[in-house]
Design a protein around this motif. Sequence first.
Motif, PDB file in Angstrom:
ATOM      1  N   GLU A   1      12.037  -7.108   3.785  1.00  0.00           N
ATOM      2  CA  GLU A   1      11.571  -6.360   4.958  1.00  0.00           C
ATOM      3  C   GLU A   1      10.576  -5.278   4.541  1.00  0.00           C
ATOM      4  OE1 GLU A   1      14.474  -5.128   7.769  1.00  0.00           O
ATOM      5  OE2 GLU A   1      15.705  -6.935   7.555  1.00  0.00           O
ATOM      6  N   ASP A   2       9.829  -5.548   3.490  1.00  0.00           N
ATOM      7  CA  ASP A   2       8.867  -4.570   2.971  1.00  0.00           C
ATOM      8  C   ASP A   2       7.839  -4.151   4.017  1.00  0.00           C
ATOM      9  OD1 ASP A   2      10.163  -4.654   0.591  1.00  0.00           O
ATOM     10  OD2 ASP A   2       8.573  -5.665  -0.538  1.00  0.00           O
ATOM     11  N   CYS A   3       7.393  -5.109   4.844  1.00  0.00           N
ATOM     12  CA  CYS A   3       6.356  -4.800   5.829  1.00  0.00           C
ATOM     13  C   CYS A   3       6.855  -3.842   6.905  1.00  0.00           C
ATOM     14  CB  CYS A   3       5.824  -6.084   6.465  1.00  0.00           C
ATOM     15  SG  CYS A   3       4.719  -7.004   5.374  1.00  0.00           S
ATOM     16  N   VAL A   4       8.144  -3.868   7.186  1.00  0.00           N
ATOM     17  CA  VAL A   4       8.725  -2.926   8.143  1.00  0.00           C
ATOM     18  C   VAL A   4       8.852  -1.554   7.494  1.00  0.00           C
ATOM     19  CG1 VAL A   4      10.765  -2.379   9.540  1.00  0.00           C
ATOM     20  CG2 VAL A   4       9.961  -4.739   9.385  1.00  0.00           C
ATOM     21  N   GLU A   5       9.269  -1.538   6.246  1.00  0.00           N
ATOM     22  CA  GLU A   5       9.557  -0.273   5.568  1.00  0.00           C
ATOM     23  C   GLU A   5       8.308   0.401   4.991  1.00  0.00           C
ATOM     24  OE1 GLU A   5      12.508  -1.249   2.685  1.00  0.00           O
ATOM     25  OE2 GLU A   5      13.935  -2.034   4.165  1.00  0.00           O
ATOM     26  N   HIS A   6       7.356  -0.414   4.508  1.00  0.00           N
ATOM     27  CA  HIS A   6       6.221   0.159   3.780  1.00  0.00           C
ATOM     28  C   HIS A   6       4.853  -0.215   4.362  1.00  0.00           C
ATOM     29  CE1 HIS A   6       9.224   1.247   0.845  1.00  0.00           C
ATOM     30  NE2 HIS A   6       9.541  -0.021   0.659  1.00  0.00           N
ATOM     31  N   GLY A   7       4.807  -1.018   5.404  1.00  0.00           N
ATOM     32  CA  GLY A   7       3.536  -1.371   6.023  1.00  0.00           C
ATOM     33  C   GLY A   7       3.103  -2.800   5.747  1.00  0.00           C
ATOM     34  N   LEU A   8       2.233  -3.316   6.605  1.00  0.00           N
ATOM     35  CA  LEU A   8       1.807  -4.711   6.555  1.00  0.00           C
ATOM     36  C   LEU A   8       0.995  -5.063   5.310  1.00  0.00           C
ATOM     37  CD1 LEU A   8       0.798  -5.246  10.304  1.00  0.00           C
ATOM     38  CD2 LEU A   8       2.901  -5.997   9.178  1.00  0.00           C
ATOM     39  N   ARG A   9       0.473  -4.050   4.605  1.00  0.00           N
ATOM     40  CA  ARG A   9      -0.299  -4.345   3.401  1.00  0.00           C
ATOM     41  C   ARG A   9       0.552  -5.083   2.351  1.00  0.00           C
ATOM     42  NH1 ARG A   9       1.185   0.920   3.399  1.00  0.00           N
ATOM     43  NH2 ARG A   9       2.293   1.735   1.558  1.00  0.00           N
ATOM     44  N   CYS A  10       1.865  -4.909   2.422  1.00  0.00           N
ATOM     45  CA  CYS A  10       2.761  -5.589   1.472  1.00  0.00           C
ATOM     46  C   CYS A  10       2.616  -7.105   1.577  1.00  0.00           C
ATOM     47  CB  CYS A  10       4.214  -5.199   1.740  1.00  0.00           C
ATOM     48  SG  CYS A  10       4.557  -3.447   1.509  1.00  0.00           S
ATOM     49  N   ALA A  11       2.360  -7.609   2.774  1.00  0.00           N
ATOM     50  CA  ALA A  11       2.218  -9.049   2.977  1.00  0.00           C
ATOM     51  C   ALA A  11       0.992  -9.575   2.246  1.00  0.00           C
ATOM     52  CB  ALA A  11       2.123  -9.376   4.467  1.00  0.00           C
TER      53      ALA A  11
END
Length: 391
Positions: A135-145
């Motif tokens: 759930e990185d994109c929820v926690e740290h932003g869409l750039r993780c994707a």
Amino acid sequence: MDNTKKKNILIVHNYYQIPGGEDTVVANEKKMLEKHEHKVILYSRNNAELKQMSKRQKIFLPITTVFNPRTYREIKKLIKQGNIDVVHVHNTLNLVSPAVYYAARRMKVPVVQTIHNFRLLCPGATFYRDGHICEDCVEHGLRCAVKHSCYRGSKIQTLACVLSTTFHRITGIYGKINYICLTDFNRKKLLELKQIKPERVFVKPNFIESKNECISENDRKDQFVFAGRLDKLKGIDFLFEAWKRMGEGAPKLIVCGTGPMEEWCKSFIRQNDVNIEMLGFVPNGEALKIIANSRALVLPTQWYEGFPMSIVEAFSVGTPVICSDLGNAGSIVEEGITGAKFIADDIEEIIFAVRRCRGMCKKAFNEYQKKYTEKINYRQLVAIYKGCTYE
């Protein structure tokens, strides 16, 4: 809007190149609405069109994925000509695009979007990568994707998805439409996108129409069933290991399906003395007969899932479900009532769940009749249409 008349519905769906469960839902809901004398228009595109595109069209694809002017024009025209009351969207990727939302807004018609996956929060749509829940994109932003190339293993294609989602978050459009989530778990996840208002998010599961009956537990075979893709994502390796540890007294496990781990499964059976029978691909109707005569369906999924129709199909024949207490599967199955749940990657918990899953057949069948029939689904859908707001 006159709520006493049958509403005219515009269904919007972008078909993927490989047919999937969303397509079945679209077909079933369209048929159901027409059966109840609603005027239904289907606006669709198919990603197979991508293969026929010219080089020029492909150059502009990242732009039209964000906002397709053709969709905007055609949706406005259909709303006007069809006197549409509600626009019901299922999928917009890649060719329809979120332009459908803006077209409906321009025509002052409410939009309801069915959430089939997690794409509004996760560009990969699954909350899963590299063998684990993410759930990185929820926690740290869409750039993780983009960093992890989460959409189709491509940084460029992932970037296009991220730019589209970011743009439409900035415009605020996601907060101006209504949503149908398939489970309470889905709803909870969707509301992590703060601009979406809770009162605009409804819960309505998918349905199947079944005339099957519930075979009594005493008349069932001492067997369990796995029906699905043979994939690590589905937890097939944990399931096989559990059957190995149960040893000589283990009931039979019947496996219906194919997939990337098929050879691994066959090798595991050859190398270990396990009571597992692999049937390969089994047509849905035949698989349902096997499930109807079994003690339980086992779903050891390792990800959140979308809406596992196999669970509802099992309930429709009175078969309880043993599943991971994770995501949507865990949200649908009620411990001790319609099945048994276990920690997703805990093999001993799987064994314990198999051993305690008894005496639930009638309850599972009652759950189907209470929640997942066409009759009930139609009532829910009409109530949602009535409750959809434009403002």
